[in-house]
Design an enzyme around this catalytic site. Structure first.
Site, mmCIF file in Angstrom:
data_model
loop_
_atom_site.group_PDB
_atom_site.id
_atom_site.type_symbol
_atom_site.label_atom_id
_atom_site.label_comp_id
_atom_site.label_asym_id
_atom_site.label_seq_id
_atom_site.Cartn_x
_atom_site.Cartn_y
_atom_site.Cartn_z
ATOM 1 N N CYS A 83 118.461 78.011 -36.564
ATOM 2 C CA CYS A 83 119.636 77.489 -37.225
ATOM 3 C C CYS A 83 120.109 76.332 -36.535
ATOM 4 C CB CYS A 83 120.694 78.719 -36.227
ATOM 5 S SG CYS A 83 120.343 80.211 -36.666
ATOM 6 N N SER A 208 129.293 84.847 -39.314
ATOM 7 C CA SER A 208 128.912 83.912 -40.219
ATOM 8 C C SER A 208 128.296 84.615 -41.494
ATOM 9 C CB SER A 208 128.140 82.810 -40.083
ATOM 10 O OG SER A 208 126.985 83.064 -39.309
ATOM 11 N N ILE A 210 125.349 84.895 -44.987
ATOM 12 C CA ILE A 210 124.315 84.471 -45.533
ATOM 13 C C ILE A 210 124.321 83.641 -46.617
ATOM 14 C CG2 ILE A 210 122.063 85.260 -46.459
ATOM 15 C CD1 ILE A 210 122.410 86.475 -43.820
ATOM 16 N N LYS A 330 131.620 80.016 -40.086
ATOM 17 C CA LYS A 330 132.263 81.221 -40.431
ATOM 18 C C LYS A 330 132.870 81.410 -41.879
ATOM 19 C CE LYS A 330 134.009 85.305 -40.667
ATOM 20 N NZ LYS A 330 133.735 85.069 -41.925
ATOM 21 N N HIS A 334 126.571 79.401 -43.619
ATOM 22 C CA HIS A 334 125.580 79.093 -42.676
ATOM 23 C C HIS A 334 124.145 79.140 -43.256
ATOM 24 C CE1 HIS A 334 123.562 78.535 -38.965
ATOM 25 N NE2 HIS A 334 123.660 79.796 -38.431
HETATM 26 C C1 ACO Z 1 122.223 80.763 -33.811
HETATM 27 C C2 ACO Z 1 122.886 81.312 -35.235
HETATM 28 O O1 ACO Z 1 122.997 80.957 -36.005
HETATM 29 S S1 ACO Z 1 122.479 83.070 -35.240
HETATM 30 C C3 ACO Z 1 123.139 83.624 -36.862
HETATM 31 C C4 ACO Z 1 122.135 83.573 -37.816
HETATM 32 N N1 ACO Z 1 123.108 84.228 -39.183
HETATM 33 C C5 ACO Z 1 123.463 85.418 -39.164
HETATM 34 O O2 ACO Z 1 123.310 86.058 -38.179
HETATM 35 C C6 ACO Z 1 124.331 85.818 -40.406
HETATM 36 C C7 ACO Z 1 125.337 86.915 -39.906
HETATM 37 N N2 ACO Z 1 125.663 87.545 -40.901
HETATM 38 C C8 ACO Z 1 125.080 88.652 -41.459
HETATM 39 O O3 ACO Z 1 124.062 89.210 -41.136
HETATM 40 C C9 ACO Z 1 125.486 89.309 -42.825
HETATM 41 O O4 ACO Z 1 126.293 88.445 -43.479
HETATM 42 C C10 ACO Z 1 126.443 90.510 -42.370
HETATM 43 C C11 ACO Z 1 125.568 91.513 -41.655
HETATM 44 C C12 ACO Z 1 127.456 90.137 -41.512
HETATM 45 C C13 ACO Z 1 126.954 91.158 -43.790
HETATM 46 O O5 ACO Z 1 125.841 91.490 -44.535
HETATM 47 P P1 ACO Z 1 125.914 92.752 -45.534
HETATM 48 O O6 ACO Z 1 126.257 93.895 -44.814
HETATM 49 O O7 ACO Z 1 124.523 92.530 -46.112
HETATM 50 O O8 ACO Z 1 126.846 92.201 -46.470
HETATM 51 P P2 ACO Z 1 126.829 91.744 -48.078
HETATM 52 O O9 ACO Z 1 126.167 90.634 -48.444
HETATM 53 O O10 ACO Z 1 126.248 93.244 -48.715
HETATM 54 O O11 ACO Z 1 128.225 91.731 -48.523
HETATM 55 C C14 ACO Z 1 129.176 92.591 -48.689
HETATM 56 C C15 ACO Z 1 130.642 92.161 -48.954
HETATM 57 O O12 ACO Z 1 131.093 91.191 -47.817
HETATM 58 C C16 ACO Z 1 131.177 89.768 -47.930
HETATM 59 N N3 ACO Z 1 130.529 89.143 -47.098
HETATM 60 C C17 ACO Z 1 129.320 89.246 -46.392
HETATM 61 N N4 ACO Z 1 129.348 88.527 -45.237
HETATM 62 C C18 ACO Z 1 130.314 88.263 -44.932
HETATM 63 C C19 ACO Z 1 131.079 87.261 -43.907
HETATM 64 N N5 ACO Z 1 130.309 86.896 -42.822
HETATM 65 N N6 ACO Z 1 132.257 87.073 -43.808
HETATM 66 C C20 ACO Z 1 133.125 87.763 -44.694
HETATM 67 N N7 ACO Z 1 132.704 88.348 -45.789
HETATM 68 C C21 ACO Z 1 131.299 88.568 -45.937
HETATM 69 C C22 ACO Z 1 130.362 89.604 -49.335
HETATM 70 O O13 ACO Z 1 130.941 88.402 -49.857
HETATM 71 C C23 ACO Z 1 130.843 90.976 -50.016
HETATM 72 O O14 ACO Z 1 132.097 90.846 -50.731
HETATM 73 P P3 ACO Z 1 132.040 91.517 -52.090
HETATM 74 O O15 ACO Z 1 131.752 92.943 -51.930
HETATM 75 O O16 ACO Z 1 133.664 91.206 -52.295
HETATM 76 O O17 ACO Z 1 131.195 90.708 -53.044
#
Ligand code: ACO
Length: 387
Positions: A83, A208, A210, A330, A334
Site C-alpha cells: 500500500c 477504506s 477496494i 476512506k 485506496h
Molecule cells: C496499509 C493498508 O493500506 S491495509 C488496507 C488495504 N485495503 C484493504 O484492506 C481494503 C479494506 N476493505 C475491504 O476489504 C472491503 O472493502 C470490505 C471487506 C470492507 C467490504 O468488502 P465486501 O464485503 O466485499 O463489500 P462489497 O464489495 O460486496 O460491497 C458491498 C457494498 O458496500 C459498499 N462498500 C464496500 N466497501 C466499502 C467501504 N469501505 N466503505 C463504504 N462502503 C463500502 C459497496 O459500494 C457496496 O455498496 P452497494 O451494495 O450499494 O453497491
C-alpha cells in the site's frame, strides 16, 4: 544532493473503473500531469511505475503501462511496496534527480483491484504481510490486523467506536466535495456505528474500499524548473522511511506504529521542521483507527490524544491541521499502487491554493505532509512538501 520539485500532478476518478484497461487508466493521470507541468514525454528522462499487482496475474505491469503512455524507448523502473507503493515511486524518482541521474522523472501509480474478489485482491495478489505466519496460519486479514490496534488503543486510552466513526464522517464529508472520489456521499456517526461488522470494532464504514485508480507526479531538478518556466514548484523538503517486523506476534505495542514514528522523525529532520509546522496532511487512513494513531505517531498530538483531536474537529480545514481533506483512503479510495501519489496530487493542489471553499486548507507556512503505509504498518513513508 540537488533539490527536487513536483511540477505537475494528475489523478483519475477512483472507484470501479471497469470502463478502462490498466494502461488506459494510467494514461488518465499521466496526461493530466504532463499537461499540468507543460511538458511532454520527450522531456521526461524515465518513468517509475508503481503497481502492487492485486489482480494476481499481471506479473510485469510496468512495461505495457510505460509503452502505452508514450514513454518508449525510455524507462521504466517498476516499484512495489504494497500500500506504500505510491510514495516509494516518488522516492525513487526523487533520488534519480537528487543524485544527478535525471532532470525530469514521471512517477505513476496504477492499480486495478475490482476485477477480482476482495480476498484475491488483498490476500493473494496484494498480500502485504507475511504469507506463512500471518495469512496462512493465523488468517490475519488487513481489517483483523487493524482491529488488534483498535482494541489496544481503546483499552489503553479510552478510544471509542464513536471516535473512529468521526474520522469516517469527516473523510466522507470531504469525499462528497471531491468529484474524483470513489465515494461522494456523506455518512453520519449513527450510520457508521450501525454498518456491518468486518472485524470488530472495525465496521464497513470504518474501512477504506477496494478501488481502481491512478495518480501521477512529474518531478524536476532546479534547472528543469527554470527551463520549463514553472511558476509554482512544490519542493520535496524531506523524505523519511522505516521498517518494522511484519510479524504481528513480534510487535510489542499495539497502540503505535514504530515505522511511522521513525519515518516521521527522519522526514522532519531532513526538512528542518517540527510536526506543528504541518498545515495540511494526507495520512494513511486504511481504517479509521489508523488515522487516529497517525495523528499521534506523526507528532500532531501527544500519545493517546488522537481521539480528542478528531472529537474537537481539529483535523477539518481551519483546525489545528487539516487531514485528508480530499476524502482520504476512506472515501477518496485506496487503489494500492496509486494511493501515495494520489496524496501528492492533493497536497500539490493544496500548496498551490487551487482548491476552493471548504476544500482549501488555510496556509501560512505552506508545509504539507504525506504518510503512506504498507500492510499492518511494517513499512512507512513520510514526505514533507513545501511551496
Ligand atoms: C496499509 C493498508 O493500506 S491495509 C488496507 C488495504 N485495503 C484493504 O484492506 C481494503 C479494506 N476493505 C475491504 O476489504 C472491503 O472493502 C470490505 C471487506 C470492507 C467490504 O468488502 P465486501 O464485503 O466485499 O463489500 P462489497 O464489495 O460486496 O460491497 C458491498 C457494498 O458496500 C459498499 N462498500 C464496500 N466497501 C466499502 C467501504 N469501505 N466503505 C463504504 N462502503 C463500502 C459497496 O459500494 C457496496 O455498496 P452497494 O451494495 O450499494 O453497491
Amino acid at each position: 544532493m540537488r533539490r527536487v520539485a513536483v511540477i505537475g500532478v494528475g489523478q483519475s476518478l477512483y472507484g470501479v473503473r471497469s470502463d478502462v484497461t490498466m494502461q488506459e487508466l494510467a494514461w488518465e493521470a499521466v496526461k493530466e500531469a504532463l499537461e499540468d507541468a507543460g511538458v511532454t514525454q520527450r522531456d521526461v528522462d524515465i518513468s517509475v511505475v508503481g503497481n502492487v499487482g492485486t489482480r494476481g496475474y499481471e506479473l510485469m505491469p510496468a512495461q505495457p503501462v510505460n509503452d502505452y503512455i508514450g514513454m518508449t524507448p525510455k524507462g521504466p523502473i517498476r516499484v512495489e511496496m504494497a500500500c506504500a507503493t505510491g510514495l516509494v515511486a516518488l522516492t525513487v524518482g526523487y533520488n534519480l534527480i537528487a543524485s544527478g541521474s535525471a532532470e525530469v522523472v514521471l512517477a505513476v501509480g496504477v492499480e486495478k483491484m475490482t476485477e477480482v474478489d476482495t480476498p484475491t485482491s488483498l490476500a493473494v495478489g496484494g498480500r502485504a504481510g507475511n504469507y506463512l505466519w500471518e495469512f496462512h496460519f493465523y488468517g490475519t486479514t488487513m481489517p483483523a490486523g487493524y482491529a488488534l490496534y483498535a482494541t489496544a488503543h481503546m483499552a489503553k486510552f479510552g478510544t471509542t467506536e464513536e471516535h473512529m466513526a468521526l474520522v469516517a464522517v469527516k473523510n466522507h464529508y470531504y469525499g462528497s466535495l471531491n468529484p474524483k472520489a470513489h465515494f461522494q456521499h456523506t455518512v453520519t456517526v449513527e450510520e457508521v456505528l450501525k454498518s456491518r461488522p468486518i472485524a470488530w470494532p472495525i465496521k464497513l464504514l470504518d474501512s477504506s474500499p477496494i478501488s481502481d485508480g491512478t495518480a501521477a507526479a512529474i518531478l524536476a531538478s532546479e534547472d528543469a524548473v527554470r527551463k520549463y518556466k514553472i511558476d509554482t514548484p512544490v519542493w520535496i523538503a524531506g523524505i523519511g522511511y522505516a521498517n518494522d517486523t511484519p510479524l504481528l506476534t513480534r510487535r510489542k505495542d499495539y497502540t503505535t506504529f514504530q515505522a511511522t514514528r521513525l519515518a516521521a522523525e527522519m522526514a522532519y529532520k531532513k526538512a528542518g521542521i517540527e510536526p506543528r509546522d504541518v498545515e495540511v496532511a494526507n495520512v494513511h487512513d486504511a481504517f479509521t483507527i489508523a488515522e487516529i494513531i497517525a495523528y499521534e505517531d506523526l507528532g500532531f498530538v501527544k500519545k493517546g490524544e488522537g481521539p480528542k483531536l478528531i472529537a474537537e474537529g481539529q483535523t477539518y480545514a481551519g483546525g489545528k491541521v487539516a487531514v485528508n481533506i480530499d476524502g482520504g483512503l476512506k472515501a477518496k479510495g485506496h487503489p494500492l499502487g496509486a494511493t501515495g501519489l494520489g496524496m501528492i496530487y492533493e497536497l500539490t493542489k493544496q500548496l498551490r491554493e487551487e482548491r476552493s471553499g471548504p476544500r482549501q486548507a488555510p496556509l501560512k507556512k505552506y508545509i504539507a505532509l504525506a504518510h503512506n503505509v504498507a500492510g499492518v504498518g511494517p513499512v512507512s513513508y513520510v514526505v514533507v512538501l513545501r511551496r
